[in-house]
Design a protein around this motif. Structure first.
Motif, PDB file in Angstrom:
ATOM      1  N   GLN A 284       0.855  -1.182   0.000  1.00 21.39           N
ATOM      2  CA  GLN A 284       0.000   0.000   0.000  1.00 21.39           C
ATOM      3  C   GLN A 284       0.890   1.230   0.000  1.00 21.39           C
ATOM      4  O   GLN A 284       1.644   1.459   0.947  1.00 21.39           O
ATOM      5  N   PHE A 285       0.845   2.030  -1.067  1.00 18.91           N
ATOM      6  CA  PHE A 285       1.637   3.251  -1.161  1.00 18.91           C
ATOM      7  C   PHE A 285       0.769   4.454  -0.831  1.00 18.91           C
ATOM      8  O   PHE A 285      -0.412   4.508  -1.178  1.00 18.91           O
ATOM      9  N   LYS A 286       1.401   5.436  -0.173  1.00 15.89           N
ATOM     10  CA  LYS A 286       0.739   6.709   0.094  1.00 15.89           C
ATOM     11  C   LYS A 286       1.734   7.831  -0.154  1.00 15.89           C
ATOM     12  O   LYS A 286       2.924   7.714   0.174  1.00 15.89           O
ATOM     13  N   LEU A 287       1.238   8.900  -0.730  1.00 13.73           N
ATOM     14  CA  LEU A 287       2.027  10.111  -0.876  1.00 13.73           C
ATOM     15  C   LEU A 287       1.632  11.058   0.246  1.00 13.73           C
ATOM     16  O   LEU A 287       0.444  11.229   0.527  1.00 13.73           O
ATOM     17  N   GLY A 288       2.636  11.668   0.892  1.00 16.08           N
ATOM     18  CA  GLY A 288       2.356  12.576   1.999  1.00 16.08           C
ATOM     19  C   GLY A 288       2.989  13.935   1.780  1.00 16.08           C
ATOM     20  O   GLY A 288       4.101  14.031   1.265  1.00 16.08           O
ATOM     21  N   VAL A 346      -2.304  23.930  -7.821  1.00 18.53           N
ATOM     22  CA  VAL A 346      -1.318  23.919  -6.733  1.00 18.53           C
ATOM     23  C   VAL A 346      -0.095  23.110  -7.164  1.00 18.53           C
ATOM     24  O   VAL A 346      -0.119  22.394  -8.161  1.00 18.53           O
ATOM     25  N   GLU A 347       0.955  23.248  -6.363  1.00 16.90           N
ATOM     26  CA  GLU A 347       2.178  22.475  -6.599  1.00 16.90           C
ATOM     27  C   GLU A 347       2.578  21.750  -5.324  1.00 16.90           C
ATOM     28  O   GLU A 347       2.377  22.266  -4.220  1.00 16.90           O
ATOM     29  N   PHE A 348       3.128  20.558  -5.504  1.00 16.16           N
ATOM     30  CA  PHE A 348       3.717  19.785  -4.414  1.00 16.16           C
ATOM     31  C   PHE A 348       5.235  19.823  -4.626  1.00 16.16           C
ATOM     32  O   PHE A 348       5.772  19.012  -5.392  1.00 16.16           O
ATOM     33  N   PRO A 349       5.953  20.757  -4.002  1.00 10.30           N
ATOM     34  CA  PRO A 349       7.405  20.817  -4.190  1.00 10.30           C
ATOM     35  C   PRO A 349       8.057  19.477  -3.846  1.00 10.30           C
ATOM     36  O   PRO A 349       7.791  18.899  -2.778  1.00 10.30           O
ATOM     37  N   SER A 350       8.915  18.973  -4.734  1.00 10.17           N
ATOM     38  CA  SER A 350       9.458  17.623  -4.583  1.00 10.17           C
ATOM     39  C   SER A 350      10.238  17.439  -3.291  1.00 10.17           C
ATOM     40  O   SER A 350      10.249  16.342  -2.722  1.00 10.17           O
ATOM     41  N   ARG A 351      10.872  18.503  -2.790  1.00 14.10           N
ATOM     42  CA  ARG A 351      11.669  18.356  -1.563  1.00 14.10           C
ATOM     43  C   ARG A 351      10.807  18.073  -0.337  1.00 14.10           C
ATOM     44  O   ARG A 351      11.298  17.595   0.685  1.00 14.10           O
ATOM     45  N   TRP A 352       9.506  18.386  -0.427  1.00 13.78           N
ATOM     46  CA  TRP A 352       8.619  18.188   0.719  1.00 13.78           C
ATOM     47  C   TRP A 352       7.671  17.006   0.540  1.00 13.78           C
ATOM     48  O   TRP A 352       6.862  16.728   1.416  1.00 13.78           O
ATOM     49  N   VAL A 353       7.767  16.313  -0.581  1.00 17.10           N
ATOM     50  CA  VAL A 353       6.909  15.151  -0.813  1.00 17.10           C
ATOM     51  C   VAL A 353       7.532  13.919  -0.149  1.00 17.10           C
ATOM     52  O   VAL A 353       8.719  13.644  -0.305  1.00 17.10           O
ATOM     53  N   CYS A 354       6.736  13.187   0.620  1.00 15.96           N
ATOM     54  CA  CYS A 354       7.178  11.944   1.259  1.00 15.96           C
ATOM     55  C   CYS A 354       6.406  10.774   0.638  1.00 15.96           C
ATOM     56  O   CYS A 354       5.232  10.910   0.300  1.00 15.96           O
ATOM     57  N   ASN A 358       3.413   0.701   2.968  1.00 19.94           N
ATOM     58  CA  ASN A 358       2.916   0.025   4.173  1.00 19.94           C
ATOM     59  C   ASN A 358       3.126   0.885   5.418  1.00 19.94           C
ATOM     60  O   ASN A 358       3.599   0.411   6.453  1.00 19.94           O
ATOM     61  N   GLU A 359       2.813   2.170   5.292  1.00 20.49           N
ATOM     62  CA  GLU A 359       2.820   3.184   6.361  1.00 20.49           C
ATOM     63  C   GLU A 359       4.211   3.659   6.751  1.00 20.49           C
ATOM     64  O   GLU A 359       4.335   4.538   7.605  1.00 20.49           O
ATOM     65  N   ARG A 360       5.290   3.138   6.148  1.00 23.08           N
ATOM     66  CA  ARG A 360       6.664   3.522   6.511  1.00 23.08           C
ATOM     67  C   ARG A 360       7.297   4.356   5.394  1.00 23.08           C
ATOM     68  O   ARG A 360       7.111   4.052   4.213  1.00 23.08           O
ATOM     69  N   LEU A 361       8.059   5.383   5.778  1.00 21.82           N
ATOM     70  CA  LEU A 361       8.724   6.246   4.820  1.00 21.82           C
ATOM     71  C   LEU A 361       9.768   5.468   4.033  1.00 21.82           C
ATOM     72  O   LEU A 361      10.546   4.695   4.599  1.00 21.82           O
ATOM     73  N   ILE A 362       9.797   5.666   2.710  1.00 24.54           N
ATOM     74  CA  ILE A 362      10.807   5.011   1.869  1.00 24.54           C
ATOM     75  C   ILE A 362      11.439   6.048   0.946  1.00 24.54           C
ATOM     76  O   ILE A 362      10.896   7.124   0.720  1.00 24.54           O
TER      77      ILE A 362
END
Length: 368
Positions: A284-288, A346-354, A358-362
């Protein structure tokens, strides 16, 4: 002061843990560095007080060992560990004066009278208690009583650590800032090892050098306030810290981008590589991204969102919008101009996109 080390420490109140849900505190290895200022942050029931009570000796862990420096203290009482603990509700001797309350721990240890007087007056000066030293504790307000309780923990110079269990809960919000500032000044001056339990993120982030975020008995991230805000290592941290919390968008990965509906959001090479390396059909992928980091695009360029509500918060506008049917929050400075309901780019600046798997940052090299 002491370095406090947890070696495989875990606790189950039933005493017969067979699965993760049986643990009030999940198995952990951790070092509380000598002289550090830590905050344990998490919702009620996440294991904060259990961990603190194991640290103090009020509770023996059902698994693992606790060490102060190189000494195994797992079976030792709080008194033998030289622990000072400040509770949510002040524990005082109401019939005694403020001076006698502060002096009591030292008198019990038969410290010489001149040294007691010197130390009591030092602590009273630090906590602005000099004008009430002769007054009885029973007639004082909640703020002063909690200051006295803190002072009783600070007055000894032989403590291994000072533990605070939600000490400001009963204090008027306007006075909390002052008490936190005084605690930070005390820590800077004397370098006590301080462990501070709270469910209030503002208290944790303004007090501690390192914040331990807990959920369901597990330490999900340990880091500086900046690291926890900018690069949450777990979606729970992103959700729990911030007001409002981090935006999360379920996504798939294709051609180096996060795909939300028909919208493609570019990822860094590291994020795309990590997703390709570790991804599988069951992941499960999520963009934050934080509401603070979403920017308004120039003209019609950028990601198209549908604005449903705008709240003027004075210094900024809190925008509620939908991207491919998913609600997001956006914090825009007033200088960004008026915002109306309807379509906005709007824009999602790449430096701030996480990116989360499976709920863990990669795919992120930043560590706490």
């Amino acid at each position: 002061m002491a370095l406090i080390r947890f070696d495989g420490v875990a606790h189950s109140y039933s005493g017969h843990a067979r699965q993760d849900s049986d643990y009030a505190l999940q198995p952990m290895n951790f070092r509380w560095e000598d002289g550090g200022a830590y905050a344990l942050l998490g919702p009620s029931g996440c294991g904060k007080s259990t961990l603190l009570n194991i640290c103090s000796g009020l509770l023996a862990p059902s698994e693992g060992r606790v060490y102060f420096d190189d000494q195994d203290v797992t079976a030792m009482s709080p008194e033998k560990r030289n622990i000072a603990q400040v509770f949510q509700f002040p524990v005082l001797y109401d019939s005694m004066s403020v001076y006698d309350n502060l002096a009591f721990p030292l008198r019990n240890r038969r410290v010489a009278r001149p040294q007691i007087d010197k130390r009591v007056r030092e602590v009273a000066a630090m906590l602005d208690l000099e004008d009430v030293l002769k007054r009885r504790a029973s007639g004082l307000g909640a703020e002063l009583k909690q200051k006295i309780s803190m002072g009783r923990g600070l007055v000894r110079d032989d403590t291994s650590a000072i533990l605070f269990d939600e000490p400001l809960t009963v204090i008027d919000p306007q006075l909390k800032w002052r008490l936190r500032r005084q605690l930070k000044e005390v820590h800077k001056q004397f370098s006590h090892t301080l462990i501070y339990v709270t469910h209030d993120q503002i208290e944790a982030l303004t007090f501690a050098e390192k914040v331990v975020v807990m959920s369901d008995g597990e330490m999900v991230q340990v880091g500086t306030p900046q690291a926890l805000f900018e690069r949450p290592e777990h979606t729970f941290v992103g959700y729990f810290i911030g007001s409002p919390g981090m935006n999360f968008l379920p996504c798939s990965i294709a051609n180096g981008a996060a795909v939300v509906g028909s919208t493609h959001i570019p990822l860094t090479d590291a994020q795309a590589g990590a997703a390709a390396k570790h991804g599988s059909g069951n992941d499960q992928f999520k963009l934050g991204i934080r509401p603070e980091f979403v920017t308004r695009a120039a003209g019609d360029n950028g990601l198209k969102v549908s604005v449903t509500h705008v709240a003027d918060m004075g210094e900024f506008r809190l925008v509620t919008a939908k991207l491919e049917g998913h609600e997001i929050k956006i914090k825009l400075p007033v200088e960004a101009g008026e915002v109306d309901t309807g379509e906005m780019a709007v824009e999602f600046p790449s430096r701030w996109v996480c990116l989360y798997r499976n709920e863990r940052l990669i795919g992120d090299e930043v560590t706490s």
